[in-house]
Every structure is written in C-alpha cells, then in structure tokens.
Design an enzyme around this catalytic site. Structure first.
Site, PDB file in Angstrom:
ATOM      1  CB  CYS A 120      -0.898   0.002   1.233  1.00  0.00           C
ATOM      2  SG  CYS A 120      -2.268   1.175   1.063  1.00  0.00           S
ATOM      3  CB  CYS A 122      -1.867   4.898   3.265  1.00  0.00           C
ATOM      4  SG  CYS A 122      -1.815   3.392   4.235  1.00  0.00           S
ATOM      5  CB  CYS A 130      -4.427   3.695  -0.246  1.00  0.00           C
ATOM      6  SG  CYS A 130      -4.839   3.600   1.502  1.00  0.00           S
ATOM      7  CE  LYS A 195      -7.768  -1.245   4.564  1.00  0.00           C
ATOM      8  NZ  LYS A 195      -6.375  -0.892   4.251  1.00  0.00           N
ATOM      9  NE  ARG A 205      -6.676   5.011   8.954  1.00  0.00           N
ATOM     10  CZ  ARG A 205      -7.852   5.303   8.432  1.00  0.00           C
ATOM     11  NH1 ARG A 205      -8.449   6.443   8.753  1.00  0.00           N
ATOM     12  NH2 ARG A 205      -8.439   4.481   7.587  1.00  0.00           N
ATOM     13  NE  ARG A 217      -6.699   4.814   4.881  1.00  0.00           N
ATOM     14  CZ  ARG A 217      -5.648   5.643   4.864  1.00  0.00           C
ATOM     15  NH1 ARG A 217      -5.502   6.505   3.892  1.00  0.00           N
ATOM     16  NH2 ARG A 217      -4.753   5.603   5.833  1.00  0.00           N
ATOM     17  CD  GLU A 233     -14.246  -4.652  -4.096  1.00  0.00           C
ATOM     18  OE1 GLU A 233     -13.307  -5.269  -4.630  1.00  0.00           O
ATOM     19  OE2 GLU A 233     -14.383  -3.426  -4.195  1.00  0.00           O
ATOM     20  CE  LYS A 248      -7.272  -3.496   7.874  1.00  0.00           C
ATOM     21  NZ  LYS A 248      -6.204  -2.830   7.198  1.00  0.00           N
ATOM     22  CB  SER A 274      -5.165  -1.196  15.383  1.00  0.00           C
ATOM     23  OG  SER A 274      -5.962  -0.361  14.565  1.00  0.00           O
ATOM     24  CE1 TYR A 313      -1.130  -4.797  14.601  1.00  0.00           C
ATOM     25  CE2 TYR A 313      -3.533  -4.929  14.721  1.00  0.00           C
ATOM     26  CZ  TYR A 313      -2.383  -4.507  14.073  1.00  0.00           C
ATOM     27  OH  TYR A 313      -2.480  -3.812  12.898  1.00  0.00           O
TER      28      TYR A 313
HETATM   29  C1  PBG Z   1      -2.995   0.266   4.963  1.00  0.00           C
HETATM   30  C2  PBG Z   1      -3.553  -0.534   6.075  1.00  0.00           C
HETATM   31  C3  PBG Z   1      -4.371  -0.150   7.146  1.00  0.00           C
HETATM   32  C4  PBG Z   1      -4.507  -1.268   7.982  1.00  0.00           C
HETATM   33  C5  PBG Z   1      -3.801  -2.306   7.375  1.00  0.00           C
HETATM   34  N1  PBG Z   1      -3.239  -1.830   6.193  1.00  0.00           N
HETATM   35  C6  PBG Z   1      -4.925   1.170   7.521  1.00  0.00           C
HETATM   36  C7  PBG Z   1      -5.960   1.826   6.747  1.00  0.00           C
HETATM   37  O1  PBG Z   1      -6.444   1.350   5.714  1.00  0.00           O
HETATM   38  O2  PBG Z   1      -6.285   2.925   7.152  1.00  0.00           O
HETATM   39  C8  PBG Z   1      -5.269  -1.317   9.282  1.00  0.00           C
HETATM   40  C9  PBG Z   1      -4.797  -2.300  10.282  1.00  0.00           C
HETATM   41  C10 PBG Z   1      -5.309  -2.131  11.659  1.00  0.00           C
HETATM   42  O3  PBG Z   1      -6.116  -1.241  11.992  1.00  0.00           O
HETATM   43  O4  PBG Z   1      -4.894  -2.935  12.498  1.00  0.00           O
HETATM   44  N2  PBG Z   1      -3.857   0.611   3.959  1.00  0.00           N
END
Ligand code: PBG
Length: 324
Positions: A120, A122, A130, A195, A205, A217, A233, A248, A274, A313
């Site tokens: 990615c 970003c 991204c 996603k 972030r 986004r 998708e 996700k 996260s 995590y």
């Molecule tokens: C990058 C990406 C993100 C996450 C994984 N890859 C952040 C986003 O899309 O803002 C999030 C992972 C997480 O919150 O644990 N595009």
C-alpha cells in the site's frame, strides 16, 4: 423426542467431555503477526494505544521474528515507516526501502518464517492516501503501476507473499502480471478483498503514521453497511488471481467472513484490527473484562465464523497460552 429425554447439558458436564465435542479450536498455525518496522538502530517505541506493540528498527524486528517463530506462529506481515514521505510514496518501491531491508534481514536470520508484506502507499505518501492524488482525488489506474512496482520490489527482496491493502480496482491483476513478468510466479497474493472504511483502524494510523491529511478513505474502502458488495469484491479478486482473500476488520464483520466462507473455496483470512485489539486492552486495564479470556473468545469466534487465517496483534500472547 424432547425434554426430559433429550438434555444437551449432558455433553457440557465437564471439561473433558466439552473438549471432546468442541467444534472449533485455535492453534498458533492460524495466526499472522503484524510488525511495524522503522529506520535507525536499537529503536523500540511502544505504540501507546496498542500496548505490547512497537515501532521497531530492524535489529529488534529480527529478534521479535525469532520469538514469533519459536512460538510456532508461521508468518508475520510487515508495515514500514519510511524516513520521509512524498507525493508518490517513493520509499514504498525503493530497493533499499525500510520494508525491503527488513525482509532481507529476517530471511537471512529466520529463513523458515513466512514474510508477508502489506502492499500500500498510505504509509509512504505525504498526503496519507493509498494512491496517487490528482485534483484532490485518488486516481485508480495511475496507482496500479506503483503498487505493482512495490509488490515486485518486496518479492525481489525475498518476501514470501504480498498483501495489497489499498482497495484500488484491478490491483490484484496488475500485481499478478508484474510479479509473473519478473519471474515471481510462485509468490502468492493475499488480497485485502473486502476491506471496509472502518473507524476500528484508529490505533493503526498512530502505529503506521498513516492518517490521511485530507478527507477520508471512503471513496475506495467499502461502505460498512454492505455485504453483497463484499461477495462481488471477493469474486473479482479471485478472478484477477488472488490466492487468499481477506475480510477486514474481523469482529464487526463476522457475517461477511461467514458468507465468503460459504460461497468460495479459497483460504479466507480475517484481520483482527488495531481498534479491536485496543478495546480489549483498555477494558482489561480498567478491570472491566478478563483480557485473556475475551481475547481467546474473540479469536475463536473469528475462526468459527470461517476464517482459516487470523492477522492479529494478539498472536504472540494467544500462542503462548495455547502452547501451555
Ligand atoms: C494500509 C492498512 C491499514 C490497515 C492495514 N493496512 C490502515 C488503513 O487502511 O487505514 C489497518 C490495520 C489495523 O487497523 O490494524 N492501507
């Protein structure tokens, strides 16, 4: 026949019997552990909203990978924090970029550990989006070329698998074509297929320093109320050559995991993101929930919904408990 002849409680009467009829079990094999790699030496900076997770320089990343491998966790996924960000996210596809260097270090010290990379832009762009920006919009087709370059540079450095997380249309095909063109026909693609534009990414972030500098986004990540769109998708990503498809976040999207598992035969991954992690840590710190038990219940529920792989995590903590 019904009650009193039938009594489901008979099979719950003690732990041994419960173990015999348990339908879902977790194993360290199920986990993929996310790592944040940063420039410098001897850097190990805890991410305040994600206790136990760090931005680490390569020396510490390698040590962490040794620990992950010893715990029986088969894979890590790498996120890079570049030295400097720019409009086009150049470090994302630089041969001496932070992720490329980390891959080489991990593969030479812990060769058996599967190294997956997040593909990615970003984390690398000054605007935090991204993709490539033109007149305030994230341009789809111009971004594909950069993502493909990034994936190839990860493969060249020795990555075992690439995981595009940008949500541009057509990126799986573009990445597959470039990988194959460079001789990396054996590198699988784990596509972040469904996603969502989720508020559960907040702590990440902070960890990856990737907050968008304007807007959000929602013009590329999916709208949370939609589920049929997730199936579409996933179907498209499979058509384009994805080897594993990902949902996700995980916990608020268990129905999506379930529907994808029912409809498709590819391995399904789920990203226990996260915010899901931080909520458990915060609740446990307040003394409001039993952190360990809630963690295991959450991970089990993600697997029960149909995920074959869980990016989490919690991986090291959960594997430690499972190995006891
Ligand atoms: C990058 C990406 C993100 C996450 C994984 N890859 C952040 C986003 O899309 O803002 C999030 C992972 C997480 O919150 O644990 N595009």
């Amino acid at each position: 026949m019904g009650f009193p002849d039938i009594r489901p409680r008979r099979l719950r009467s003690n732990e041994m019997i419960r173990r015999m009829v348990r339908e879902t079990t977790l194993s360290p094999d199920d986990f993929i552990y996310p790592l944040f790699v940063t420039h410098g030496k001897d850097v190990r900076k805890e991410i305040s909203s994600m206790p136990g997770n760090f931005q680490q320089s390569i020396d510490h990343i390698v040590k962490d990978c040794e620990e992950v491998h010893k715990l029986g966790i088969p894979a890590v996924i790498l996120f890079g924090i570049p030295e400097k960000k720019d409009e086009l996210g150049c470090e994302a596809y630089a041969d001496d970029g932070i992720v490329q260097r980390a891959i080489r270090a991990i593969k030479s010290n812990v060769p058996d550990l599967v190294v997956i990379t997040d593909v990615c832009l970003c984390e690398y762009t000054s605007h935090g989006h991204c993709g490539v920006i033109e007149h305030g919009h994230v341009k789809n087709d111009a971004t594909l070329e950069l993502l493909a370059k990034e994936a190839v540079s990860h493969a060249k450095a020795g990555a075992d698998m690439v995981a595009p997380s940008d949500m541009m249309d057509g990126r799986v095909a573009a990445i597959r074509k470039s990988l194959d063109g460079e001789g990396h026909t054996n590198i699988p693609i784990m596509a972040y297929a469904a996603k969502y534009a989720s508020s559960f990414y907040g702590p990440f972030r902070e960890a990856a320093e990737s907050t968008p500098q304007f807007g959000d986004r929602r013009s590329y990540q999916m709208d949370p109320p939609n589920s049929r769109e997730a199936l579409r998708e996933v179907a498209l990503d499979i058509q384009e050559g994805a080897d594993i498809v990902m949902v996700k976040p995980a916990l608020s999207y268990l129905d999506i995991i379930y529907r994808i598992r029912e409809r498709f035969d590819l391995p399904v991954a789920a990203y226990n993101v996260s915010g899901e992690f931080s909520m458990i840590k915060a609740g446990a710190k307040m003394g409001w929930i039993d952190g360990e038990r809630v963690m295991m219940e959450v991970l089990t529920s993600i697997k029960r919904a149909g995920a074959d792989l869980i990016l989490t995590y919690h991986a090291k903590e959960a594997a430690t408990l499972l190995n006891k």
